[in-house]
Design an enzyme around this catalytic site. Structure first.
Site, PDB file in Angstrom:
ATOM      1  N   TYR A 109      -2.927  -0.798  10.201  1.00 48.28           N
ATOM      2  CA  TYR A 109      -2.840  -1.026   8.740  1.00 48.28           C
ATOM      3  C   TYR A 109      -1.432  -0.678   8.247  1.00 48.28           C
ATOM      4  O   TYR A 109      -0.829  -1.432   7.478  1.00 48.28           O
ATOM      5  CB  TYR A 109      -3.900  -0.159   8.052  1.00 48.28           C
ATOM      6  CG  TYR A 109      -4.046  -0.401   6.569  1.00 48.28           C
ATOM      7  CD1 TYR A 109      -4.853  -1.426   6.097  1.00 48.28           C
ATOM      8  CD2 TYR A 109      -3.401   0.413   5.645  1.00 48.28           C
ATOM      9  CE1 TYR A 109      -5.001  -1.642   4.724  1.00 48.28           C
ATOM     10  CE2 TYR A 109      -3.542   0.206   4.283  1.00 48.28           C
ATOM     11  CZ  TYR A 109      -4.349  -0.826   3.823  1.00 48.28           C
ATOM     12  OH  TYR A 109      -4.497  -1.037   2.477  1.00 48.28           O
ATOM     13  N   SER A 117       0.859  -1.186   0.000  1.00 50.15           N
ATOM     14  CA  SER A 117       0.000   0.000   0.000  1.00 50.15           C
ATOM     15  C   SER A 117       0.894   1.234   0.000  1.00 50.15           C
ATOM     16  O   SER A 117       2.098   1.130   0.252  1.00 50.15           O
ATOM     17  CB  SER A 117      -0.843  -0.044   1.286  1.00 50.15           C
ATOM     18  OG  SER A 117      -1.449   1.199   1.550  1.00 50.15           O
TER      19      SER A 117
HETATM   20  P1  NDP Z   1     -11.884  -4.915  -0.799  1.00 50.07           P
HETATM   21  O1  NDP Z   1     -12.478  -4.637   0.535  1.00 50.07           O
HETATM   22  O2  NDP Z   1     -12.601  -4.504  -2.029  1.00 50.07           O
HETATM   23  O3  NDP Z   1     -11.501  -6.443  -0.940  1.00 50.07           O
HETATM   24  C1  NDP Z   1     -10.894  -7.121   0.112  1.00 50.07           C
HETATM   25  C2  NDP Z   1     -10.850  -8.590  -0.240  1.00 50.07           C
HETATM   26  O4  NDP Z   1     -10.218  -9.291   0.841  1.00 50.07           O
HETATM   27  C3  NDP Z   1     -12.226  -9.181  -0.412  1.00 50.07           C
HETATM   28  O5  NDP Z   1     -12.173 -10.041  -1.533  1.00 50.07           O
HETATM   29  C4  NDP Z   1     -12.455  -9.991   0.856  1.00 50.07           C
HETATM   30  O6  NDP Z   1     -13.282 -11.103   0.551  1.00 50.07           O
HETATM   31  C5  NDP Z   1     -11.030 -10.410   1.192  1.00 50.07           C
HETATM   32  N1  NDP Z   1     -10.802 -10.694   2.609  1.00 50.07           N
HETATM   33  C6  NDP Z   1     -10.918  -9.856   3.673  1.00 50.07           C
HETATM   34  N2  NDP Z   1     -10.627 -10.515   4.808  1.00 50.07           N
HETATM   35  C7  NDP Z   1     -10.313 -11.788   4.462  1.00 50.07           C
HETATM   36  C8  NDP Z   1      -9.940 -12.941   5.185  1.00 50.07           C
HETATM   37  N3  NDP Z   1      -9.833 -12.944   6.528  1.00 50.07           N
HETATM   38  N4  NDP Z   1      -9.683 -14.079   4.506  1.00 50.07           N
HETATM   39  C9  NDP Z   1      -9.790 -14.110   3.143  1.00 50.07           C
HETATM   40  N5  NDP Z   1     -10.154 -13.056   2.400  1.00 50.07           N
HETATM   41  C10 NDP Z   1     -10.419 -11.894   3.059  1.00 50.07           C
HETATM   42  O7  NDP Z   1     -10.447  -4.209  -0.746  1.00 50.07           O
HETATM   43  P2  NDP Z   1      -9.434  -3.753  -1.877  1.00 50.07           P
HETATM   44  O8  NDP Z   1      -9.655  -4.470  -3.135  1.00 50.07           O
HETATM   45  O9  NDP Z   1      -9.384  -2.278  -1.867  1.00 50.07           O
HETATM   46  O10 NDP Z   1      -8.070  -4.244  -1.195  1.00 50.07           O
HETATM   47  C11 NDP Z   1      -7.374  -5.392  -1.610  1.00 50.07           C
HETATM   48  C12 NDP Z   1      -5.952  -5.287  -1.085  1.00 50.07           C
HETATM   49  O11 NDP Z   1      -5.341  -4.114  -1.603  1.00 50.07           O
HETATM   50  C13 NDP Z   1      -5.877  -5.162   0.427  1.00 50.07           C
HETATM   51  O12 NDP Z   1      -4.740  -5.846   0.907  1.00 50.07           O
HETATM   52  C14 NDP Z   1      -5.703  -3.664   0.640  1.00 50.07           C
HETATM   53  O13 NDP Z   1      -5.055  -3.376   1.848  1.00 50.07           O
HETATM   54  C15 NDP Z   1      -4.832  -3.320  -0.549  1.00 50.07           C
HETATM   55  N6  NDP Z   1      -4.834  -1.935  -0.952  1.00 50.07           N
HETATM   56  C16 NDP Z   1      -5.979  -1.296  -1.347  1.00 50.07           C
HETATM   57  C17 NDP Z   1      -5.900   0.024  -1.767  1.00 50.07           C
HETATM   58  C18 NDP Z   1      -7.073   0.781  -2.271  1.00 50.07           C
HETATM   59  O14 NDP Z   1      -6.942   1.989  -2.511  1.00 50.07           O
HETATM   60  N7  NDP Z   1      -8.230   0.154  -2.463  1.00 50.07           N
HETATM   61  C19 NDP Z   1      -4.643   0.766  -1.763  1.00 50.07           C
HETATM   62  C20 NDP Z   1      -3.521  -0.026  -1.317  1.00 50.07           C
HETATM   63  C21 NDP Z   1      -3.624  -1.302  -0.935  1.00 50.07           C
HETATM   64  P3  NDP Z   1     -14.288 -11.774   1.633  1.00 50.07           P
HETATM   65  O15 NDP Z   1     -15.013 -10.649   2.279  1.00 50.07           O
HETATM   66  O16 NDP Z   1     -15.137 -12.715   0.849  1.00 50.07           O
HETATM   67  O17 NDP Z   1     -13.382 -12.509   2.582  1.00 50.07           O
END
Ligand code: NDP
Length: 254
Positions: A157, A144
């Site tokens: 985070y 990130s």
């Molecule tokens: P979303 O909230 O859209 O997606 C998060 C995903 O993680 C979902 O598919 C969710 O699926 C899954 N997830 C959450 N907890 C668990 C768990 N315990 N086990 C398995 N799967 C899990 O977030 P983003 O797409 O924005 O983020 C994805 C990654 O990118 C993250 O690591 C985030 O920190 C990182 N990121 C995002 C940024 C942004 O601007 N959006 C910027 C920088 C980094 P489900 O609920 O089905 O488990």
């Protein structure tokens, strides 16, 4: 183009059912990889699979909670049972709990670290023996801008995402001898369900992001696909331990 060809490769993407993970899944599938979507919610997993299969991808979904070691091991084992191998692991699952540092409970702190950092380690560890046996592997960890910068509301985070970069380097050093490359992508501000909640919870965030991002826009999940394909393919065989910002210039701006 063969350099970027993923035909015959198998990729597992944690949190691949939404947001950035799904954008990466679409990119890897378009380059020819078979895709395993791994998230907690079966309904979201199913939707993601249907969308990939509609574009002729080979895809399967397994329920995964990265906070649970047995679940991480089982997801990797099931991937290998179904597809015969695992070549690419994208550690993307992540959550944020936004509050001032003094207000976190230990349970909240631990949940963020367990999901964002320990889960990535456990899935990598579970994939290692299979990649070693297969003679190659690509691990892509999602960091990130908070791997580099920080904010008052994001202590847990930021700690987890800083840790992702150092863990990436350590795994890269350990597993280079096995022809396994381990790299991180550091997304800038991407429009997903995670940041839609941030926009509503953090006053002025949207304006600050737009002002600081030279590209003048939020990223889309598909903006991550090209770098993910590069890091998943033979094109990156001499790239390991790197952390690549994909951020519209956010981290370059003074
Ligand atoms: P979303 O909230 O859209 O997606 C998060 C995903 O993680 C979902 O598919 C969710 O699926 C899954 N997830 C959450 N907890 C668990 C768990 N315990 N086990 C398995 N799967 C899990 O977030 P983003 O797409 O924005 O983020 C994805 C990654 O990118 C993250 O690591 C985030 O920190 C990182 N990121 C995002 C940024 C942004 O601007 N959006 C910027 C920088 C980094 P489900 O609920 O089905 O488990």
């Amino acid at each position: 183009m063969k350099l970027f060809d993923l035909a015959g490769r198998v990729a597992a993407i944690t949190g691949g059912n939404a947001g950035i993970g799904f954008g990466i899944a679409q990119g890897l599938a378009a380059a020819g990889a078979a895709i395993v979507i791994a998230g907690r919610r079966a309904d979201k997993n199913r939707e993601a699979i249907s969308a990939l299969v509609a574009h002729d991808a080979k895809a399967a979904a397994f329920e995964l909670d990265v906070g649970n070691e047995a679940s991480c091991r089982s997801m990797i084992d099931r991937t290998v049972e179904q597809f015969g191998r695992i070549d690419i692991l994208v550690n993307n699952a992540g959550i944020a709990i936004r509050k001032q540092p003094q207000d976190y409970s230990a349970a909240e702190w631990n949940k963020v670290i367990a999901t964002n950092l320990t889960g990535a380690f456990l899935c990598s560890q579970a994939a290692y023996a299979h990649m070693q046996a297969g003679g190659r592997g690509k691990i892509i960890n999602i960091g990130s801008m908070f791997s580099i910068f920080a904010a008052a509301y994001a202590a847990a985070y930021s700690a987890s995402k800083g840790g992702i970069v150092q863990m990436t380097k350590a795994l890269a050093c350990a597993w280079a001898k096995d022809n396994i490359q381990v790299n991180a992508i550091l997304p800038g501000w991407i429009d997903t369900p995670l940041t839609q909640s941030a926009r509503s919870e953090v006053p002025g965030l949207n304006e600050r992001i737009l002002a600081r991002t030279p590209a003048g826009r939020w990223g889309e999940p598909r903006d991550l696909a090209g770098t993910a394909v590069f890091l998943a393919s033979s094109a990156s065989d001499f790239v390991t331990g790197a952390a690549i910002p994909v951020d519209g210039g956010y981290s370059a701006q003074g």
